[in-house]
Design a protein around this motif. Sequence first.
Motif, PDB file in Angstrom:
ATOM      1  N   ILE A  28       0.825  -1.302   0.121  1.00 17.15           N
ATOM      2  CA  ILE A  28      -0.009  -0.005  -0.175  1.00 17.15           C
ATOM      3  C   ILE A  28       0.870   1.163  -0.014  1.00 17.15           C
ATOM      4  O   ILE A  28       0.779   2.157  -1.007  1.00 17.15           O
ATOM      5  CB  ILE A  28      -0.949  -0.078   1.216  1.00 17.15           C
ATOM      6  CG1 ILE A  28      -2.009  -1.203   1.004  1.00 17.15           C
ATOM      7  CG2 ILE A  28      -1.573   1.422   1.469  1.00 17.15           C
ATOM      8  CD1 ILE A  28      -2.912  -1.279   2.405  1.00 17.15           C
ATOM      9  N   ALA A  29       1.753   1.374   0.840  1.00 13.79           N
ATOM     10  CA  ALA A  29       2.891   2.530   1.047  1.00 13.79           C
ATOM     11  C   ALA A  29       3.605   2.558  -0.232  1.00 13.79           C
ATOM     12  O   ALA A  29       3.545   3.775  -0.514  1.00 13.79           O
ATOM     13  CB  ALA A  29       3.585   2.345   2.221  1.00 13.79           C
ATOM     14  N   GLY A  30       4.029   1.545  -0.683  1.00 17.93           N
ATOM     15  CA  GLY A  30       4.933   1.897  -2.210  1.00 17.93           C
ATOM     16  C   GLY A  30       4.006   2.147  -3.122  1.00 17.93           C
ATOM     17  O   GLY A  30       4.481   2.946  -4.054  1.00 17.93           O
ATOM     18  N   THR A  31       3.176   1.507  -3.232  1.00 17.12           N
ATOM     19  CA  THR A  31       2.094   1.611  -4.546  1.00 17.12           C
ATOM     20  C   THR A  31       1.520   2.945  -4.560  1.00 17.12           C
ATOM     21  O   THR A  31       1.260   3.608  -5.610  1.00 17.12           O
ATOM     22  CB  THR A  31       1.002   0.679  -4.930  1.00 17.12           C
ATOM     23  OG1 THR A  31       1.821  -0.612  -4.672  1.00 17.12           O
ATOM     24  CG2 THR A  31       0.388   0.623  -5.891  1.00 17.12           C
ATOM     25  N   GLY A  32       0.960   3.260  -3.362  1.00 21.58           N
ATOM     26  CA  GLY A  32       0.381   4.772  -3.372  1.00 21.58           C
ATOM     27  C   GLY A  32       1.265   5.916  -2.977  1.00 21.58           C
ATOM     28  O   GLY A  32       0.931   6.829  -2.855  1.00 21.58           O
TER      29      GLY A  32
END
Length: 376
Positions: free
Chosen positions: A309-313
């Motif tokens: 979630i953190a990396g993709t967003g």
Amino acid sequence: MEYLRRSDIYIFSGEDAIARNRNPGGITYKEAGVDIDAGNRLVELIKPHARSTTRPGADTVLGGFGGLFDLKAAGFKDPVLVAATDGVGTKLKIAILANRHDTIGIDLVAMCVNDLIVQGAEPLFFLDYFATAALDPAMASGVVAGIAEGCRQADCALIGGETAEMPGLYKSGDYDLAGFSVGAVERDGILTGDAVQDGDVILGLGSSGVHSNGFSLVRKVVAASGLSYDDPAPFAPGVTLGEALLAPTRIYVRSVLAAIRAAGSDGIHAIAHITGGGLVENLPRVLPDHLSAKIDESTWPRPAVFDWIAGTGGIDPAEMRRTFNCGIGMAIVVPTKALGQVTDAMENAGESVFRIGQIVPRDIGDAVLIENGATT
């Protein structure tokens, strides 16, 4: 339609009766979008699920206008009732889009009963509210089957609920859920946080994933990724993205109650359910104003879903920790003398337990202080 009762005879009165007398072949309720027969079929489908949640104090027989619970039969002597109500937020939208309805009911129960146990209360019974445009008995019974499973995990009885068909308010295929649960705690066992002291240890119980908070942000991340919910989950081999994100909220009732009983009246000083707002917003709710919680984020492994979630967003670490549980679903404040008893009781009940921080005096600053915080 309340599924506490089943109507076998329908009597029209007032304007309905006049309209029927004038035009026996006029518009019916079913033609208006509400199928009473479907509601009755649902009642029959869910009766076995309700019966499977029977516990002392409740016989879970559906058929009255209200559900009954006998506190004396449940073994309480001087009980205080504790009530909680909640939903599952926009995680519902993922269940609908992924066409998977068998676990969302577990989330519904978890969000309520996990709020009860933080005050030391044992969940006793649960009621649900299910609203949709047009009732699909098979799908709705799958949702209720999940609710019953959640009740079994929490050792509470499913004693009734409400099913509402509201065409025009919901789009076809959409539905909404809400839950209500009541628990009880002996008067001298209520946990308020007033007993928290400088030097107490903070234990964290591992989460099963995102649980049921932050899904409006999760859905935006999924949209940005270009993936569909039927695609393989990048962070969970062997399952689809929808299946991975729908992992049900962990229910901590048995483990926390076991720890309370093992450690005695002064063995646990406070408990916080880590929901929307994460540790930084929920821990202060159980802390006295003169104390802070110092949290070391390196003390537990962050589940892969949060890294994705953190990396993709491209989400900032501070935004992550104030939106998601980030791997800790429950925080327990324990005096050092009871640390071993509490840890052993919860690990024996199947929890992953981490020593994540301690209570310190609050200077001018935040109620939660983060050390070794995640940088992505």
